[in-house]
Design a protein around this motif. Structure first.
Motif, PDB file in Angstrom:
ATOM      1  N   ARG A 152       0.823  -1.345   0.033  1.00 12.95           N
ATOM      2  CA  ARG A 152       0.166   0.018   0.012  1.00 12.95           C
ATOM      3  C   ARG A 152       0.720   1.359   0.075  1.00 12.95           C
ATOM      4  NH1 ARG A 152      -1.698   4.051  -0.116  1.00 12.95           N
ATOM      5  NH2 ARG A 152      -3.347   5.115   0.420  1.00 12.95           N
TER       6      ARG A 152
ATOM      7  N   ARG B  13     -10.364   0.152  -5.168  1.00 13.09           N
ATOM      8  CA  ARG B  13     -10.310  -1.256  -4.310  1.00 13.09           C
ATOM      9  C   ARG B  13     -10.006  -2.373  -5.113  1.00 13.09           C
ATOM     10  NH1 ARG B  13     -11.953  -0.804   1.017  1.00 13.09           N
ATOM     11  NH2 ARG B  13     -12.334   1.522   1.827  1.00 13.09           N
TER      12      ARG B  13
ATOM     13  N   GLN C 298      -6.841  -0.090  -2.525  1.00 14.18           N
ATOM     14  CA  GLN C 298      -5.354   0.036  -3.357  1.00 14.18           C
ATOM     15  C   GLN C 298      -4.571   1.234  -3.220  1.00 14.18           C
ATOM     16  OE1 GLN C 298      -4.196  -2.869  -4.696  1.00 14.18           O
ATOM     17  NE2 GLN C 298      -5.912  -3.888  -3.269  1.00 14.18           N
ATOM     18  N   CYS C 299      -5.759   2.348  -3.405  1.00 17.39           N
ATOM     19  CA  CYS C 299      -5.017   3.579  -3.449  1.00 17.39           C
ATOM     20  C   CYS C 299      -6.209   4.923  -3.704  1.00 17.39           C
ATOM     21  CB  CYS C 299      -4.050   3.894  -4.627  1.00 17.39           C
ATOM     22  SG  CYS C 299      -4.779   4.191  -6.347  1.00 17.39           S
TER      23      CYS C 299
ATOM     24  N   ILE D  70      -4.859  -4.218   4.435  1.00 14.84           N
ATOM     25  CA  ILE D  70      -3.818  -3.769   3.582  1.00 14.84           C
ATOM     26  C   ILE D  70      -2.328  -4.524   3.699  1.00 14.84           C
ATOM     27  CG2 ILE D  70      -4.636  -1.281   3.178  1.00 14.84           C
ATOM     28  CD1 ILE D  70      -2.278  -0.584   5.003  1.00 14.84           C
TER      29      ILE D  70
END
Length: 125
Positions: free
Chosen positions: A12, A112, A119-120, A44
Motif C-alpha cells: 500500500r 479497491r 489499493q489507492c 492492507i
C-alpha cells in the motif's frame, strides 16, 4: 509478519507487488481522517523492508490486472457519491477515473480490489 504467497500482494505504500516469499505486514486500515458511515476499514499489505512512497500521475502497470476493480468517487466531506461507483476491469481504470472526475462534486476516488481491499486514493492533478 507473514510471507507473501502468490502474486496478489500489493504494498500500500509503494504500490509495487511484494515478491513471493518476502516478508509482509498485514494491517487494518481506514483511508479516511475520521469515522463516518462510508469510512470502511479493511486489510492492507506493506513491505516489511523500507520502500519509497508511490508518487506518480499514472497508475501502476499491474493495476491493469485487477479483475475487476471497484472504484468510488467521494466529495470534500468524505461522503461517497453513489452515481460514481463502478465495478470495472483494471485495464479501464484510468478511463473510468477520468469519467468520474467529470462530476464537479468529486474530490477524490478510491480504487479497491474485487475483495474490497483498499489499493489507492486518486486525486485530480
Amino acid at each position: 509478519m507473514h510471507l507473501a504467497q502468490g502474486l496478489a500482494n500489493p504494498c500500500r505504500h509503494c504500490l509495487e507487488l511484494i515478491e513471493e516469499g518476502d516478508n509482509k505486514l498485514i494491517l487494518s486500515y481506514m483511508p479516511f481522517d475520521s469515522k463516518q458511515a462510508y469510512a470502511e476499514t479493511g486489510p492492507i499489505f506493506l513491505h516489511q523492508k523500507q520502500c519509497h512512497r508511490y508518487n506518480s500521475d499514472k497508475l501502476p502497470d499491474w493495476f491493469a490486472f485487477l479483475d475487476p476493480a471497484i472504484i468510488r468517487g467521494y466529495d470534500d466531506n468524505d461522503w461517497m457519491i453513489y452515481e460514481t461507483g463502478a465495478v470495472t476491469p483494471g485495464s479501464e481504470l484510468e478511463k473510468e477515473c477520468v469519467k468520474i472526475f467529470h462530476n464537479k462534486d468529486v474530490k477524490y476516488i478510491h480504487i479497491r480490489s474485487k475483495f474490497n481491499c483498499f489499493q489507492c486514493k486518486v486525486e485530480m492533478a
